[in-house]
Design a protein around this motif. Structure first.
Motif, PDB file in Angstrom:
ATOM      1  N   ASP A  66      -4.923   9.275   2.929  1.00  0.00           N
ATOM      2  CA  ASP A  66      -3.700  10.302   3.834  1.00  0.00           C
ATOM      3  C   ASP A  66      -3.241  11.157   3.076  1.00  0.00           C
ATOM      4  O   ASP A  66      -3.410  11.366   2.373  1.00  0.00           O
ATOM      5  CB  ASP A  66      -3.305   9.053   4.427  1.00  0.00           C
TER       6      ASP A  66
ATOM      7  N   VAL B 196      -1.463   3.948  -0.100  1.00  0.00           N
ATOM      8  CA  VAL B 196      -2.732   5.071  -0.575  1.00  0.00           C
ATOM      9  C   VAL B 196      -3.299   4.538   1.126  1.00  0.00           C
ATOM     10  O   VAL B 196      -3.323   2.876   0.958  1.00  0.00           O
ATOM     11  CB  VAL B 196      -3.424   4.857  -1.193  1.00  0.00           C
ATOM     12  N   PHE B 197      -3.375   4.901   2.167  1.00  0.00           N
ATOM     13  CA  PHE B 197      -4.143   4.815   3.263  1.00  0.00           C
ATOM     14  C   PHE B 197      -4.916   5.507   3.317  1.00  0.00           C
ATOM     15  O   PHE B 197      -5.259   6.487   3.369  1.00  0.00           O
ATOM     16  CB  PHE B 197      -3.127   4.729   4.344  1.00  0.00           C
TER      17      PHE B 197
ATOM     18  N   PRO C  93       0.504  -1.046   0.154  1.00  0.00           N
ATOM     19  CA  PRO C  93       0.027  -0.330   0.067  1.00  0.00           C
ATOM     20  C   PRO C  93       0.564   1.132   0.343  1.00  0.00           C
ATOM     21  O   PRO C  93       1.890   1.399   0.524  1.00  0.00           O
ATOM     22  CB  PRO C  93      -0.679   0.001   1.218  1.00  0.00           C
TER      23      PRO C  93
ATOM     24  N   ILE D  76      -2.723 -10.439   3.956  1.00  0.00           N
ATOM     25  CA  ILE D  76      -4.070  -9.665   4.795  1.00  0.00           C
ATOM     26  C   ILE D  76      -5.634 -10.024   4.384  1.00  0.00           C
ATOM     27  O   ILE D  76      -5.340 -10.909   3.891  1.00  0.00           O
ATOM     28  CB  ILE D  76      -3.565  -8.456   3.856  1.00  0.00           C
ATOM     29  N   ASN D  77      -5.785  -9.621   5.562  1.00  0.00           N
ATOM     30  CA  ASN D  77      -6.958  -9.828   5.777  1.00  0.00           C
ATOM     31  C   ASN D  77      -7.867  -8.334   5.354  1.00  0.00           C
ATOM     32  O   ASN D  77      -7.411  -8.450   6.490  1.00  0.00           O
ATOM     33  CB  ASN D  77      -7.821 -10.799   6.869  1.00  0.00           C
TER      34      ASN D  77
ATOM     35  N   SER E  46      -8.740   0.839   5.800  1.00  0.00           N
ATOM     36  CA  SER E  46      -9.127   0.370   7.260  1.00  0.00           C
ATOM     37  C   SER E  46     -10.157   0.909   7.813  1.00  0.00           C
ATOM     38  O   SER E  46     -10.356   2.383   7.510  1.00  0.00           O
ATOM     39  CB  SER E  46      -8.441   0.819   8.054  1.00  0.00           C
TER      40      SER E  46
ATOM     41  N   TYR F 160     -12.057  -3.661   0.304  1.00  0.00           N
ATOM     42  CA  TYR F 160     -10.284  -3.766  -0.467  1.00  0.00           C
ATOM     43  C   TYR F 160     -10.511  -3.706  -1.558  1.00  0.00           C
ATOM     44  O   TYR F 160     -10.911  -4.282  -2.443  1.00  0.00           O
ATOM     45  CB  TYR F 160     -10.084  -5.246   0.206  1.00  0.00           C
TER      46      TYR F 160
ATOM     47  N   TYR G 238      -4.113  -4.205  -3.303  1.00  0.00           N
ATOM     48  CA  TYR G 238      -3.568  -3.838  -2.761  1.00  0.00           C
ATOM     49  C   TYR G 238      -2.283  -2.654  -2.775  1.00  0.00           C
ATOM     50  O   TYR G 238      -1.119  -1.799  -1.517  1.00  0.00           O
ATOM     51  CB  TYR G 238      -2.227  -4.940  -1.547  1.00  0.00           C
ATOM     52  N   TYR G 239      -3.123  -1.529  -3.100  1.00  0.00           N
ATOM     53  CA  TYR G 239      -2.226  -0.641  -4.137  1.00  0.00           C
ATOM     54  C   TYR G 239      -2.759   0.142  -2.874  1.00  0.00           C
ATOM     55  O   TYR G 239      -2.406   1.069  -2.333  1.00  0.00           O
ATOM     56  CB  TYR G 239      -2.252   0.463  -4.753  1.00  0.00           C
TER      57      TYR G 239
ATOM     58  N   LYS H 288     -12.358  -8.213  10.760  1.00  0.00           N
ATOM     59  CA  LYS H 288     -11.307  -8.659   9.952  1.00  0.00           C
ATOM     60  C   LYS H 288     -12.150 -10.511   9.032  1.00  0.00           C
ATOM     61  O   LYS H 288     -12.785 -10.931   9.903  1.00  0.00           O
ATOM     62  CB  LYS H 288     -10.233  -9.069  10.261  1.00  0.00           C
TER      63      LYS H 288
END
Lengths: 208, 305
Positions: free
Chosen positions: A61, A36-37, A34, A196-197, A162, A153, A157-158, A185
């Motif tokens: 973020d 980007v968050f 990731p 990752i879950n 959460s 999701y 996963y770039y 999760k």
């Protein structure tokens, strides 16, 4: 000094171990992890029949916000004007639609992936970019409890999604129903090579 | 190497075996959700990854706040923690996937470098990866006046494809050379040096690192852009260099592990005239693995829109 049989087994084991080590390191590829968050809040909305849909809000973020705003900020003032925002909304919703808005859901066990959303809007909350949109999802409430699980999701996963620490989930219009909502999760889904879950919202509701 | 260290090392390697089912349970060609029950090894590994991701997110937040402080006039006192955070970010960032670890490993396998050479390669690889991130931003923003974010996604995809292509080719070279040496080694020793010259002419570690490390690092790009948005371009460049240094540390560690691992493992297996065969056998297997994995991920990336 080892005898012949032992040393062959030893060598074979040694090679197996080396190959295993290699596979562990080598398989962590230049796949994007990731950058980007996203901090997410979801409002579960009900109408008189039952579940109406999910209103989702994503806070990006600071680094990503700056980069994304920079792409559309023609006049370079750090703020998005109405035209700049409109362009961004158009492009963002179009590209997200290809990934069905990062949403994978099940309604009473049956899979559901949204093809379109409503009210897609881009705003700036201080220095953070915010995406908001509504996912229509009509499920009639019955006396028996119904379970809806919404998992968000990015399969590449770039982006990491959460839930926000404060008020991650809210219910609106749920008074006529018995509704329970939880965030956890989703252990049945594993992205990024099983590492990752993703987070999911679990909703159970029934008519009172 | 002393007996105790050898035991610890072999134990460490054996532990990796636990991770093999995790690793091979992945199906990189599918972009959709994969359902599988969680095993013990998986849970442990996921914890590690989640921890790394969380660290990265928190570091990113901290760095953003610190850059703002610097802008507000924090002075030298505010600068040092920021540089340290950038370095830490580089270390953690490179611990995640990519960042040339596979290539560093491939290099170690194919060239059998000494420690200094191997470390130089790993170091340069990570350094160039970071520096090209800085260069990427400067070129796209100031020369092309284009949007960086949009281009970053496209460039990332292209460079990933190139990267996997290189990994696959490297795996092929290692595999083929191992086979050729195997055939040669059974007869005379003189053939080996001739093979070295014919197959795989990439001897210079710095040049190879430059060719491969030319991929811009998205992490560095984002930090650069952030600093630039506050008109702190100098700070952005310095932070980019700190991140690159942190990444270099991690990749160098991997090289260290790889070079030691090969030495220790092979010496632990030594004892007879079949040693060269095992040596080449390992290389062939390793080359094959890099080839298979490189091609798998190449395919996955090419198929993604």
């Amino acid at each position: 000094m080892e005898n012949g049989a032992l040393s062959i087994a030893g060598r074979a084991a040694g090679i197996a171990v080396l190959v295993a080590l290699l596979s562990v390191i080598a398989v962590m590829p230049a796949f994007s992890h990731p950058h980007v968050f996203i901090s997410q809040r979801i409002t579960v909305e009900f109408d008189e029949k039952g579940l109406a849909g999910f209103r989702i809000a994503w806070w990006f973020d600071e680094f990503s916000s700056t980069m994304m705003v920079g792409d559309f900020d023609r006049d370079g003032d750090g703020r998005l004007s109405r035209e700049e925002r409109a362009r961004m909304e158009k492009e963002a919703s179009a590209s997200l639609a290809e990934y069905h808005f990062f949403i994978s859901a099940t309604i009473v066990g049956k899979p559901f992936t949204p093809r379109y959303v409503r009210d897609f809007a881009v705003t700036q909350d201080g220095c953070r970019l915010v995406y908001r949109f509504f996912v229509p999802c009509h499920v009639t409430a019955t006396a028996a409890a119904k379970r809806v699980v919404l998992t968000t999701y990015d399969s590449t996963y770039y982006s990491d999604i959460s839930f926000a620490g404060e008020t991650p989930v809210e219910l609106v219009g749920a008074e006529p129903f018995r509704a329970d909502v939880a965030v956890s999760k989703n252990r049945e889904i594993a992205i990024f090579f099983g590492q990752i879950n993703p987070w999911a919202l679990e909703l159970e509701f029934a008519r009172k | 190497m002393t007996g105790k260290i050898r035991i610890v090392w072999v134990a460490f390697l054996l532990l990796q075996l636990l991770l093999v089912p995790v690793v091979f349970s992945a199906a990189p060609v599918s972009a959709g959700p994969e359902s599988r029950p969680a095993g013990v090894a998986e849970l442990i590994d996921r914890q590690v990854f989640s921890r790394i991701i969380t660290w990265q997110r928190e570091l990113q937040q901290r760095m953003a706040a610190q850059v703002r402080q610097c802008k507000a006039g924090g002075g030298m006192a505010g600068l040092l923690p920021l540089l340290a955070a950038a370095f830490a970010y580089g270390v953690v960032h490179a611990a995640g996937p990519g960042h040339g670890k596979a290539l560093a490993l491939g290099y170690v396998l194919s060239q059998r470098p000494s420690y200094p050479r191997g470390l130089l390669f790993g170091f340069c690889l990570a350094l160039f990866h970071g520096l090209s991130g800085i260069a990427f931003v400067l070129v796209v923003r100031f020369l092309l006046h284009a949007g960086v974010g949009r281009n970053l996604a496209a460039v990332t995809r292209i460079t990933r494809i190139v990267g996997y292509g290189i990994i696959s080719l490297m795996g092929l070279f290692i595999c083929v050379r191992g086979l050729m040496r195997l055939r040669q080694g059974k007869n005379d020793d003189c053939g080996r040096e001739a093979e070295n010259v014919r197959v795989g002419g990439y001897r210079n570690p710095v040049l190879l690192a430059l060719a491969v490390g030319g991929v811009p690092c998205p992490g560095v790009v984002m930090v650069m852009l952030f600093a630039m948005s506050m008109n702190l371009i100098g700070l952005g460049i310095v932070l980019g260099i700190c991140i690159a240094a942190g990444m270099a540390l991690t990749v160098s560690l991997v090289v260290l592990v790889a070079v030691s691992g090969k030495t220790v493992s092979l010496s632990a297996l030594s004892g007879s005239a079949r040693h060269p065969v095992i040596d080449y056998g390992f290389e062939i297997a390793a080359g094959l693995l890099l080839l298979i994995l490189g091609t798998l991920f190449l395919g996955a990336n090419v198929m993604q829109s």
